[in-house]
Design a protein around this motif. Structure first.
Motif, PDB file in Angstrom:
ATOM      1  N   UNK A  64       0.826  -1.206   0.000  1.00  0.00           N
ATOM      2  CA  UNK A  64       0.000   0.000   0.000  1.00  0.00           C
ATOM      3  C   UNK A  64       0.862   1.258   0.000  1.00  0.00           C
ATOM      4  N   UNK A  65       0.198   2.370  -0.254  1.00  0.00           N
ATOM      5  CA  UNK A  65       0.772   3.700  -0.062  1.00  0.00           C
ATOM      6  C   UNK A  65      -0.392   4.660   0.145  1.00  0.00           C
ATOM      7  N   UNK A  66      -0.182   5.693   0.947  1.00  0.00           N
ATOM      8  CA  UNK A  66      -1.230   6.667   1.256  1.00  0.00           C
ATOM      9  C   UNK A  66      -0.766   8.069   0.886  1.00  0.00           C
ATOM     10  N   UNK A  67      -1.643   8.810   0.215  1.00  0.00           N
ATOM     11  CA  UNK A  67      -1.333  10.188  -0.176  1.00  0.00           C
ATOM     12  C   UNK A  67      -2.496  11.086   0.202  1.00  0.00           C
ATOM     13  N   UNK A  68      -2.186  12.348   0.511  1.00  0.00           N
ATOM     14  CA  UNK A  68      -3.248  13.282   0.890  1.00  0.00           C
ATOM     15  C   UNK A  68      -2.781  14.726   0.700  1.00  0.00           C
ATOM     16  N   UNK A  69      -3.734  15.660   0.925  1.00  0.00           N
ATOM     17  CA  UNK A  69      -3.441  17.085   0.737  1.00  0.00           C
ATOM     18  C   UNK A  69      -2.361  17.581   1.692  1.00  0.00           C
ATOM     19  N   UNK A  70      -2.355  17.018   2.890  1.00  0.00           N
ATOM     20  CA  UNK A  70      -1.299  17.339   3.856  1.00  0.00           C
ATOM     21  C   UNK A  70      -0.976  16.080   4.645  1.00  0.00           C
ATOM     22  N   UNK A  85       2.508  13.432   0.858  1.00  0.00           N
ATOM     23  CA  UNK A  85       1.903  14.425  -0.020  1.00  0.00           C
ATOM     24  C   UNK A  85       1.763  13.844  -1.425  1.00  0.00           C
ATOM     25  N   UNK A  86       0.796  14.359  -2.165  1.00  0.00           N
ATOM     26  CA  UNK A  86       0.536  13.869  -3.512  1.00  0.00           C
ATOM     27  C   UNK A  86       1.798  13.859  -4.367  1.00  0.00           C
ATOM     28  N   UNK A  87       1.948  12.825  -5.186  1.00  0.00           N
ATOM     29  CA  UNK A  87       3.004  12.811  -6.189  1.00  0.00           C
ATOM     30  C   UNK A  87       2.380  13.201  -7.530  1.00  0.00           C
TER      31      UNK A  87
END
Length: 203
Positions: A64-70, A85-87
């Protein structure tokens, strides 16, 4: 130039009642879905998932990996994860599914299934940190996999095959009434990447 969502004149809800799951079989993401799969596979820093089920802590072969606005934390299956942070590779996809759904998402849980031996058991995406009034949008790249819904009271099941480049938009109150799973299949040798866009309340 048409935006991707303008190509779909009629969208059918695949659930018979108590929710909406709208399936878009072939969304134009601007490049071949196999190329997107390869790009995400080699760009994202994948890590094994760690979950606690019935008191037992398990490290999964699925990654898995998690990305978000902050940067923030996200707890599910009694384990706390931390977002990145978003890539740039995810942003065009995020833009398209936001146009498709009419919603804005602040987080994405990415799953890498190496082959059909890896799957996901029955569950709901109903963690307290999630905005229950927002949809969850699932984007698939790579191998075709079956995806199954099961109603929590009637036990009725609905199965659909998720193609590469497809989008499944699950609107409220779907998570309240239905559980879902990704069944395993040893016949499938190719990998699959699933991006689930969602909204966290702590952002």
């Amino acid at each position: 130039m048409k935006l991707p969502f303008e190509e779909f004149d009629t969208i059918q809800n695949i659930l018979p009642y108590d929710g909406e799951a709208l399936y878009f079989p072939c969304v134009d993401f601007g490049e071949d879905s196999h190329d997107i799969y390869q790009k995400l596979k080699h760009t994202i820093e994948w890590k094994p998932d760690v979950v606690t089920i019935f008191g037992k802590t398990i490290t999964t072969s699925r990654k898995i990996a998690l990305f978000s606005d902050k940067k923030t934390s996200y707890t599910y299956s009694k384990q706390t994860k931390h977002t990145h942070l978003w890539i740039k590779e995810l942003l065009p996809i995020k833009y398209i599914i936001e146009k498709l759904s009419g919603e804005v998402f602040n987080c994405c849980l990415c799953n890498l299934y190496h082959n059909g031996k890896e799957g996901m058991g029955w569950h709901r995406d109903n963690e307290k940190v999630l905005d229950s009034n927002a949809s969850i949008t699932s984007v698939s790249f790579g191998a075709k996999r079956f995806f199954t819904f099961k109603h929590r009271k009637t036990q009725e099941k609905v199965k659909i095959q998720l193609d590469s480049g497809s989008v499944l938009l699950m609107k409220p109150p779907t998570q309240e009434h239905w559980v879902h799973s990704l069944p395993k299949s040893e016949k499938i040798k190719m990998g699959r990447i699933n991006l689930t866009f969602r909204n966290l309340k702590n952002i």
